[in-house]
Enzyme design. Sequence first.
Site, short mmCIF file in Angstrom:
data_model
loop_
_atom_site.label_atom_id
_atom_site.label_comp_id
_atom_site.label_asym_id
_atom_site.label_seq_id
_atom_site.Cartn_x
_atom_site.Cartn_y
_atom_site.Cartn_z
N SER A 236 0.85 -1.29 0.20
CA SER A 236 0.12 0.07 0.17
C SER A 236 0.97 1.25 -0.04
CB SER A 236 -0.93 -0.13 1.40
OG SER A 236 -1.44 1.35 1.58
N TYR B 166 -3.39 -0.67 9.76
CA TYR B 166 -3.31 -0.84 8.53
C TYR B 166 -1.76 -0.37 8.05
CZ TYR B 166 -4.51 -0.88 3.58
OH TYR B 166 -4.65 -1.12 2.12
P1 NAD Z 1 -12.01 -5.05 -1.07
O1 NAD Z 1 -12.66 -4.68 0.27
O2 NAD Z 1 -12.74 -4.87 -2.29
O3 NAD Z 1 -11.32 -6.49 -0.96
C1 NAD Z 1 -10.96 -7.22 0.01
C2 NAD Z 1 -10.73 -8.75 -0.36
O4 NAD Z 1 -10.25 -9.33 0.92
C3 NAD Z 1 -12.08 -9.11 -0.51
O5 NAD Z 1 -12.25 -10.03 -1.55
C4 NAD Z 1 -12.69 -9.69 0.82
O6 NAD Z 1 -13.73 -10.66 0.77
C5 NAD Z 1 -11.29 -10.44 1.20
N1 NAD Z 1 -11.32 -10.69 2.64
C6 NAD Z 1 -11.37 -9.86 3.45
N2 NAD Z 1 -11.40 -10.46 4.82
C7 NAD Z 1 -11.12 -11.77 4.55
C8 NAD Z 1 -10.93 -12.90 5.36
N3 NAD Z 1 -10.99 -12.88 6.56
N4 NAD Z 1 -10.75 -14.01 4.65
C9 NAD Z 1 -10.52 -14.16 3.12
N5 NAD Z 1 -10.75 -13.09 2.49
C10 NAD Z 1 -11.02 -11.82 2.91
O7 NAD Z 1 -10.79 -3.99 -1.27
P2 NAD Z 1 -9.50 -3.87 -2.34
O8 NAD Z 1 -9.31 -2.54 -2.37
O9 NAD Z 1 -9.86 -4.61 -3.63
O10 NAD Z 1 -8.46 -4.61 -1.50
C11 NAD Z 1 -7.46 -5.51 -2.14
C12 NAD Z 1 -6.16 -5.38 -1.32
O11 NAD Z 1 -5.69 -4.44 -1.86
C13 NAD Z 1 -6.21 -5.24 0.04
O12 NAD Z 1 -5.03 -5.95 0.70
C14 NAD Z 1 -6.02 -3.69 0.42
O13 NAD Z 1 -5.56 -3.42 1.37
C15 NAD Z 1 -5.21 -3.38 -0.96
N6 NAD Z 1 -5.07 -2.09 -1.22
C16 NAD Z 1 -6.38 -1.51 -1.53
C17 NAD Z 1 -6.07 -0.03 -1.76
C18 NAD Z 1 -7.33 0.70 -2.35
O14 NAD Z 1 -7.12 2.14 -2.34
N7 NAD Z 1 -8.42 0.20 -2.51
C19 NAD Z 1 -4.99 0.52 -1.87
C20 NAD Z 1 -3.76 0.00 -1.50
C21 NAD Z 1 -4.02 -1.66 -1.09
#
Ligand code: NAD
Length: 253
Positions: free
Chosen positions: A145, A158
Amino acid sequence: MTTENFQLNGQVAMVTGCNTGLGQGMALALAQAGADIVGVNLSDPADTRVAIEATGRRFWDIRANLSDASCLQDVIQQALGHAGKINILVNNAGIIRRNDAIDFSEKDWDDVVNLNLKTTFFLAQAAVKQFIKQGKGGKIINVASMLSFQGGVRVPSYTASKSGVMGVTRAMANEWAAHGVNVNAIAPGYMATDNATALRADAARNAAILERIPANRWGLPSDLAGPVVFLASKASDYVNGYTLAVDGGWLAR
Ligand code: NAD
């Protein structure tokens, strides 16, 4: 070097949390590059299955709560039962909790660090044992991130977890490169997914974030397609322990 080095035909990629968001985008990109996909999800990844099968690749559905690291060996065994092997792991599943640092609870600390950091490490450890058994190397891509590089506001667990992800990406890369295993991370910038709904709904924060992104837009799951295929393919065989920002220029500012 030819475009063949980016192809993933005959490879099996495990992607955690691919029912939505960035995981779904990366799973689809890997399938479009030729990989069959094992999805590890809390809930039904119906849309992802449809999108992946439309590319002509296979999709296997494993359900697991990845907050509990005791399930990880079983997840690998189930994947092997379906696909017979694993070549690529994308450690994507992650959560975020927001509160002022002064009020932050131990539960919000543990929940986030357990999934984002502890499971990322131990699933990679379980996968690398399988890669070594298979004897053909492998690729691990962790999801970091901007808060692997910066402190953030109101998200201390986080920040701790994602800073840790960048650190253990290097640590794992150092120990496993000799086995032909590449461990790298992608650090998405500000991406328009469920994870960022609260930020985007806050008009002031939304405007401040957009104003600071040189590309002048939130990122999309499809923006991770090229980077994840690169890090999953032969094209990145000499890239080890690196965290690649995919951020529209956020960190460059
Ligand atoms: P999202 O909330 O759409 O996706 C998160 C995913 O993790 C979902 O599929 C959810 O079901 C799964 N998940 C959550 N808890 C779980 C558990 N206990 N067991 C199994 N699966 C679980 O969000 P996203 O933005 O697609 O996030 C994906 C990754 O990207 C994450 O690691 C997040 O921290 C990272 N990220 C996101 C952003 C952003 O701006 N959206 C930026 C940097 C990093």
